[in-house]
Design an enzyme around this catalytic site. Structure first.
Site, PDB file in Angstrom:
ATOM      1  N   ASP A  51       0.834  -1.205   0.000  1.00 62.08           N
ATOM      2  CA  ASP A  51       0.000   0.000   0.000  1.00 62.08           C
ATOM      3  C   ASP A  51       0.866   1.251   0.000  1.00 62.08           C
ATOM      4  O   ASP A  51       1.580   1.530   0.954  1.00 62.08           O
ATOM      5  CB  ASP A  51      -0.882   0.013   1.259  1.00 62.08           C
ATOM      6  CG  ASP A  51      -1.780   1.240   1.311  1.00 62.08           C
ATOM      7  OD1 ASP A  51      -2.892   1.178   0.753  1.00 62.08           O
ATOM      8  OD2 ASP A  51      -1.373   2.270   1.903  1.00 62.08           O
ATOM      9  N   TYR A  56       3.089   9.882  -0.471  1.00 64.53           N
ATOM     10  CA  TYR A  56       4.191   9.285   0.304  1.00 64.53           C
ATOM     11  C   TYR A  56       5.544   9.558  -0.360  1.00 64.53           C
ATOM     12  O   TYR A  56       6.592   9.390   0.262  1.00 64.53           O
ATOM     13  CB  TYR A  56       4.026   7.766   0.489  1.00 64.53           C
ATOM     14  CG  TYR A  56       2.760   7.335   1.217  1.00 64.53           C
ATOM     15  CD1 TYR A  56       1.930   8.259   1.847  1.00 64.53           C
ATOM     16  CD2 TYR A  56       2.390   5.990   1.281  1.00 64.53           C
ATOM     17  CE1 TYR A  56       0.761   7.861   2.499  1.00 64.53           C
ATOM     18  CE2 TYR A  56       1.236   5.590   1.939  1.00 64.53           C
ATOM     19  CZ  TYR A  56       0.426   6.529   2.530  1.00 64.53           C
ATOM     20  OH  TYR A  56      -0.725   6.130   3.177  1.00 64.53           O
ATOM     21  N   LYS A  85      -2.845   5.925  -4.183  1.00 65.25           N
ATOM     22  CA  LYS A  85      -3.940   6.866  -3.873  1.00 65.25           C
ATOM     23  C   LYS A  85      -3.685   8.208  -4.522  1.00 65.25           C
ATOM     24  O   LYS A  85      -2.532   8.652  -4.588  1.00 65.25           O
ATOM     25  CB  LYS A  85      -4.048   7.069  -2.352  1.00 65.25           C
ATOM     26  CG  LYS A  85      -3.945   5.783  -1.548  1.00 65.25           C
ATOM     27  CD  LYS A  85      -4.062   5.978  -0.062  1.00 65.25           C
ATOM     28  CE  LYS A  85      -3.687   4.702   0.675  1.00 65.25           C
ATOM     29  NZ  LYS A  85      -2.261   4.587   1.011  1.00 65.25           N
ATOM     30  N   HIS A 118      -7.650   9.624  -1.697  1.00 69.97           N
ATOM     31  CA  HIS A 118      -6.974   9.597  -0.391  1.00 69.97           C
ATOM     32  C   HIS A 118      -7.818  10.238   0.719  1.00 69.97           C
ATOM     33  O   HIS A 118      -7.914   9.693   1.814  1.00 69.97           O
ATOM     34  CB  HIS A 118      -5.609  10.290  -0.516  1.00 69.97           C
ATOM     35  CG  HIS A 118      -4.589   9.781   0.435  1.00 69.97           C
ATOM     36  ND1 HIS A 118      -3.259   9.692   0.137  1.00 69.97           N
ATOM     37  CD2 HIS A 118      -4.691   9.331   1.708  1.00 69.97           C
ATOM     38  CE1 HIS A 118      -2.603   9.205   1.173  1.00 69.97           C
ATOM     39  NE2 HIS A 118      -3.453   8.990   2.139  1.00 69.97           N
TER      40      HIS A 118
HETATM   41  N1  LIG Z   1      -5.205   6.289   3.772  1.00 67.73           N
HETATM   42  C1  LIG Z   1      -4.623   7.022   4.686  1.00 67.73           C
HETATM   43  O1  LIG Z   1      -4.985   8.195   4.911  1.00 67.73           O
HETATM   44  C2  LIG Z   1      -3.516   6.437   5.476  1.00 67.73           C
HETATM   45  C3  LIG Z   1      -3.029   7.112   6.601  1.00 67.73           C
HETATM   46  C4  LIG Z   1      -2.006   6.517   7.339  1.00 67.73           C
HETATM   47  C5  LIG Z   1      -1.506   5.277   6.954  1.00 67.73           C
HETATM   48  N2  LIG Z   1      -1.975   4.651   5.830  1.00 67.73           N
HETATM   49  C6  LIG Z   1      -1.448   3.338   5.381  1.00 67.73           C
HETATM   50  O2  LIG Z   1      -1.527   2.412   6.455  1.00 67.73           O
HETATM   51  C7  LIG Z   1      -0.224   1.887   6.702  1.00 67.73           C
HETATM   52  C8  LIG Z   1      -0.053   1.519   8.163  1.00 67.73           C
HETATM   53  O3  LIG Z   1      -0.256   2.640   9.005  1.00 67.73           O
HETATM   54  P1  LIG Z   1       0.935   3.454   9.732  1.00 67.73           P
HETATM   55  O4  LIG Z   1       2.188   3.251   9.005  1.00 67.73           O
HETATM   56  O5  LIG Z   1       0.450   4.842   9.925  1.00 67.73           O
HETATM   57  O6  LIG Z   1       1.006   2.826  11.188  1.00 67.73           O
HETATM   58  P2  LIG Z   1       0.998   1.354  11.868  1.00 67.73           P
HETATM   59  O7  LIG Z   1       1.133   0.290  10.856  1.00 67.73           O
HETATM   60  O8  LIG Z   1      -0.151   1.339  12.810  1.00 67.73           O
HETATM   61  O9  LIG Z   1       2.301   1.441  12.759  1.00 67.73           O
HETATM   62  C9  LIG Z   1       3.573   1.551  12.213  1.00 67.73           C
HETATM   63  C10 LIG Z   1       4.544   1.813  13.354  1.00 67.73           C
HETATM   64  O10 LIG Z   1       4.592   0.693  14.231  1.00 67.73           O
HETATM   65  C11 LIG Z   1       5.894   0.121  14.242  1.00 67.73           C
HETATM   66  N3  LIG Z   1       5.732  -1.340  14.237  1.00 67.73           N
HETATM   67  C12 LIG Z   1       5.299  -2.112  13.201  1.00 67.73           C
HETATM   68  N4  LIG Z   1       5.207  -3.401  13.576  1.00 67.73           N
HETATM   69  C13 LIG Z   1       5.591  -3.439  14.872  1.00 67.73           C
HETATM   70  C14 LIG Z   1       5.728  -4.500  15.806  1.00 67.73           C
HETATM   71  N5  LIG Z   1       5.426  -5.754  15.489  1.00 67.73           N
HETATM   72  N6  LIG Z   1       6.163  -4.183  17.056  1.00 67.73           N
HETATM   73  C15 LIG Z   1       6.464  -2.916  17.397  1.00 67.73           C
HETATM   74  N7  LIG Z   1       6.350  -1.876  16.565  1.00 67.73           N
HETATM   75  C16 LIG Z   1       5.919  -2.134  15.299  1.00 67.73           C
HETATM   76  C17 LIG Z   1       6.615   0.655  13.012  1.00 67.73           C
HETATM   77  O11 LIG Z   1       7.998   0.815  13.251  1.00 67.73           O
HETATM   78  P3  LIG Z   1       9.151   0.087  12.383  1.00 67.73           P
HETATM   79  O12 LIG Z   1       8.971   0.452  10.946  1.00 67.73           O
HETATM   80  O13 LIG Z   1      10.395   0.668  12.987  1.00 67.73           O
HETATM   81  O14 LIG Z   1       9.019  -1.392  12.637  1.00 67.73           O
HETATM   82  C18 LIG Z   1       5.954   2.032  12.852  1.00 67.73           C
HETATM   83  O15 LIG Z   1       6.572   2.969  13.715  1.00 67.73           O
HETATM   84  C19 LIG Z   1       0.698   3.016   6.237  1.00 67.73           C
HETATM   85  O16 LIG Z   1       2.049   2.620   6.111  1.00 67.73           O
HETATM   86  C20 LIG Z   1       0.015   3.423   4.969  1.00 67.73           C
HETATM   87  O17 LIG Z   1       0.321   2.514   3.923  1.00 67.73           O
HETATM   88  C21 LIG Z   1      -2.978   5.217   5.096  1.00 67.73           C
END
Ligand SMILES: NC(=O)c1ccc[n+]([C@@H]2O[C@H](COP(=O)([O-])OP(=O)(O)OC[C@H]3O[C@@H](n4cnc5c(N)ncnc54)[C@H](OP(=O)(O)O)[C@@H]3O)[C@@H](O)[C@H]2O)c1
Length: 282
Positions: A51, A56, A85, A118
């Site tokens: 994704d 990004y 997106k 988005h």
């Molecule tokens: N559509 C939208 O508006 C929107 C908004 C936000 C996000 N997104 C999408 O959703 C995806 C996921 O959301 P997100 O990146 O915001 O946050 P998330 O997946 O909830 O959390 C990511 C964070 O958690 C850490 N992490 C991951 N696995 C872990 C584990 N097993 N143990 C401990 N820490 C862990 C990562 O660090 P490390 O990398 O250091 O492991 C990073 O700091 C995004 O990457 C993006 O593709 C979409």
């Protein structure tokens, strides 16, 4: 309901396209070797869904990683499911058509699996949707959807839409369970997808989750991601660390009981880590 059996398990979108229940998010990962290694490592470990988004700023690196991973793992393009997106500044009919071509040339792909609006920018998303419907009809996109749409945004869009969105990607985690939105999407055949499923790391010391995790011999992250799947929600946790990419995907060997699911559901506080779709200024 059918629950995903492994990393390659898919949900069937309302147009018949199969979308993996689980994928890798790459928000806040800049172009460069860390990004390329993370995407390649995920695909090598069995992830089939990635994704990204124009905003990004990493679509070129994602494209490079995809090309290398296909070759190194003997996979075909159609084995992967790639999402991008269209950003707010590019919403509108002609703007979205142009933004899509930029995205595709950066990704180096002919066909995109899923293209999302988005954010529901007022007055702008219907023109974008028309462009996406045309790209979908032309076979350039296999599925089209939205992100950060509340029920009223979906109702408004669907009033004029020829094609109903196949996916709505929203912030979703145990502190923001969005039950009304989940029920609405289910009723309309729109697949809900969780962003920030780990609340960007803020949930990983929660005592209720810690107790369930200890009882299951799993990590808190694994419990949350399993909870997503058992609630019928596609999930795309982000990590650039190979050990966490592996850990996050190791959720197909245990089941949360009805009671544990309810305990997690009851952690809801309607609390967001990201912007509010009804009140954002970008
Ligand atoms: N559509 C939208 O508006 C929107 C908004 C936000 C996000 N997104 C999408 O959703 C995806 C996921 O959301 P997100 O990146 O915001 O946050 P998330 O997946 O909830 O959390 C990511 C964070 O958690 C850490 N992490 C991951 N696995 C872990 C584990 N097993 N143990 C401990 N820490 C862990 C990562 O660090 P490390 O990398 O250091 O492991 C990073 O700091 C995004 O990457 C993006 O593709 C979409």
């Amino acid at each position: 309901m059918t629950i995903a059996k492994n990393l390659q398990s898919t949900t069937t979108l309302h147009n018949g396209v199969h979308m993996p229940w689980f994928g890798l998010g790459v928000f806040k990962v800049e172009e460069g070797s860390e990004l390329i290694e993370a995407v390649k490592s995920a695909i090598k470990q069995g992830y089939r869904s990635i994704d990204t988004a124009a905003i990004y700023g990493n679509e070129a690196g994602v494209g490079q990683a995809i090309a290398e991973a296909l070759q190194e793992n003997g996979l075909k393009r159609e084995d992967l499911f790639i999402t991008s997106k269209v950003w707010n500044a590019d919403l509108g009919y002609t703007e979205t058509l142009a933004a899509f071509e930029t995205t595709m040339s950066k990704l180096g792909l002919e066909v995109l699996d899923l293209y999302l609006i988005h954010w529901p920018k007022a007055g702008k998303y219907k023109g974008a949707w028309k462009a996406m419907e045309e790209l979908y009809a032309a076979g350039r996109i296999r599925a089209i959807g939205v992100s950060n749409f509340q029920i009223h945004h979906l109702q408004d869009l669907m009033q004029d839409a020829q094609v109903k969105p196949m996916v709505n990607q929203v912030e979703y985690h145990p502190r923001l369970t969005q039950e009304d939105l989940r029920a609405f999407c289910k009723q309309h055949g729109i697949q809900l997808e969780a962003w920030s499923p780990l609340m960007q790391g803020e949930l990983l010391d929660n005592p209720v989750l810690a107790e369930i995790a200890a009882a299951k011999g799993k990590s808190i992250a694994q419990v949350i991601l399993r909870w997503d799947l058992q609630n019928g929600v596609v999930t795309i946790p982000k990590s650039t660390k190979e050990h966490r990419i592996i850990e996050n995907a190791a959720i197909f060997d245990f089941t949360l009981s009805t009671e544990e699911m309810e305990q997690i559901n009851s952690l809801n506080e309607n609390l967001r880590v990201g912007p509010d779709p009804d009140n954002f200024d970008f």
